[in-house]
Motif scaffolding. Structure first.
Motif, mmCIF file in Angstrom:
data_model
loop_
_atom_site.group_PDB
_atom_site.id
_atom_site.type_symbol
_atom_site.label_atom_id
_atom_site.label_comp_id
_atom_site.label_asym_id
_atom_site.label_seq_id
_atom_site.Cartn_x
_atom_site.Cartn_y
_atom_site.Cartn_z
ATOM 1 N N SER A 98 0.816 -1.215 0.000
ATOM 2 C CA SER A 98 0.000 0.000 0.000
ATOM 3 C C SER A 98 0.850 1.266 0.000
ATOM 4 N N SER A 99 2.108 1.158 0.494
ATOM 5 C CA SER A 99 2.956 2.347 0.583
ATOM 6 C C SER A 99 3.490 2.799 -0.760
ATOM 7 N N GLU A 101 1.468 2.470 -3.663
ATOM 8 C CA GLU A 101 0.324 2.723 -4.542
ATOM 9 C C GLU A 101 0.363 4.167 -5.045
ATOM 10 N N THR A 121 -3.122 -0.155 -8.591
ATOM 11 C CA THR A 121 -3.790 -1.439 -8.406
ATOM 12 C C THR A 121 -4.371 -1.856 -9.746
ATOM 13 N N ARG A 133 -11.924 0.341 -3.122
ATOM 14 C CA ARG A 133 -11.506 0.584 -1.726
ATOM 15 C C ARG A 133 -11.216 -0.704 -0.976
ATOM 16 N N LYS A 136 -7.511 -5.916 -1.963
ATOM 17 C CA LYS A 136 -6.342 -6.076 -1.113
ATOM 18 C C LYS A 136 -5.098 -5.563 -1.811
ATOM 19 N N ARG A 137 -4.307 -4.766 -1.069
ATOM 20 C CA ARG A 137 -3.061 -4.236 -1.618
ATOM 21 C C ARG A 137 -1.971 -5.276 -1.405
ATOM 22 N N GLU A 138 -1.840 -6.160 -2.386
ATOM 23 C CA GLU A 138 -0.834 -7.205 -2.345
ATOM 24 C C GLU A 138 -0.219 -7.318 -3.736
ATOM 25 N N MET A 142 -1.151 -5.485 -7.814
ATOM 26 C CA MET A 142 -0.457 -4.243 -8.136
ATOM 27 C C MET A 142 0.254 -4.401 -9.478
#
Length: 345
Positions: A98-99, A101, A121, A133, A136-138, A142
């Motif tokens: 997430s850092s 994105e 994403t 929203r 999942k930020r994985e 990405m």
């Protein structure tokens, strides 16, 4: 002792280093800059087969004290070129996906070309995807959008982009007039600038350290083996890396951090005690903390079987492995503590 460093020298070098891409494993350009700076200061500089730079400053005695700081940073590599021409990443170093994105990046090809890109994403638009929203930020979700006319794997590969190319994150470095410094990669370029600030001051003021200094500028710290090897004459190692902040830690962005223990275990009792005593004597702003999810080049040396005693200090840095921030006061406190340590017999 707090006025030991030359602010213009330290801040100028820090800004320069921050703006040179150096994800771990892709550090040729910044190591060349380190060699140039060593030459400018009149220091001998040798390179190990792995690429680490070793700078030597003779001391009053033949005993050798090692100082280490690292220029490699977080980054990524191209894991695959997708059918739509976008790039899947594999991380270099430990950070939350997430850092990064919406971060601007540069793709460095093996042929020497560089291309602009943006980390997004796979569902980046609120006007299109209902799960924007919640997605999942994985790693699998990405991708890098290449800022060029690319809509397929064939077009990306025609540009020379391949699996294994390095990707660097835009540091967005800003050294503000009020003393605050915000940028990616203050871990550990703030530490490197602090070490060079010490060396420049010692040379300018014609002060000899009590022991010969071997300064190790490492290039694989973020993946855990930067200082895994050291010359046999080194029996004491002081790592200069960022001080973490948050939770029950007491360090601030204006202090020098003295780490008593990290994930590799407790640091040397005598060294840590000496650092605390000197920080008190010099009236420095400092904190003693424990970092349970942290390791350093000193950790790498110990885990690599080096027969050294080791300790860790560094400027306090907020939001480590993200959009980091420190203050120039942390640099001055770090350099002053280094100076007190290396000058005391």
């Amino acid at each position: 002792m707090k006025a030991f460093a030359d602010p213009s020298y330290v801040l100028g070098l820090l800004e320069d280093l921050l703006n040179i891409p150096s994800p771990t494993g892709y550090t040729g350009a910044i190591m060349k800059r380190i060699e140039e700076e060593a030459e400018r200061l009149g220091l001998s500089c040798e390179r190990t087969p792995k690429g680490m730079a070793i700078l030597t400053l003779p001391g009053e005695s033949q005993e050798t004290l090692g100082l280490t700081a690292h220029v490699d940073t977080l980054g990524a590599m191209v894991r695959s070129v997708k059918e739509n021409g976008r790039l899947r990443l594999t991380p270099l170093g430990g950070y939350a996906m997430s850092s990064i994105e919406n971060e601007y990046v540069t793709i460095h090809t093996r042929s020497g070309e560089s291309y602009a890109g943006t980390v997004l994403t796979t569902h980046p638009s609120v006007h299109v995807f209902p799960d924007v929203r919640d997605q999942k930020r994985e790693e699998a979700n990405m991708e890098v959008r290449i800022e060029a006319d690319v809509t397929s794997r064939k077009e990306a590969e025609a540009m020379g982009i391949r699996v294994g190319d390095f990707v660097s994150f835009d540091p967005r470095a800003q050294l503000l007039e009020n003393g605050w410094i915000r940028s990616r990669h203050l871990d550990d370029k703030a530490g490197v600038a602090s070490v060079f600030g010490l060396l420049e001051a010692l040379i300018r003021m014609k002060k000899k350290p009590a022991k010969t200094l071997k300064v190790f500028i490492t290039n694989y710290e973020e993946v855990g083996h930067g200082a895994g090897w050291l010359p046999s004459e080194v029996n004491e190692l002081l790592a200069v890396d960022m001080g973490a902040m948050g939770d029950d830690l007491t360090c601030t962005e204006k202090q020098v951090s003295i780490c008593a223990k990290d994930s590799s275990g407790p640091y040397d009792y005598e060294m840590v005690s000496k650092l605390i005593r000197l920080a008190d004597r010099e009236g420095l702003a400092y904190a003693v903390d424990i970092y349970p999810q942290y390791s350093s080049d000193a950790s790498a040396a110990l885990r690599g079987g080096q027969n050294v005693k080791a300790a860790l200090i560094g400027p306090g840095v907020h939001a480590s492995h993200g959009m980091e921030r420190t203050h120039r006061e942390a640099l001055w406190n770090t350099i002053a503590l280094l100076a007190a340590y290396v000058l005391e017999a």
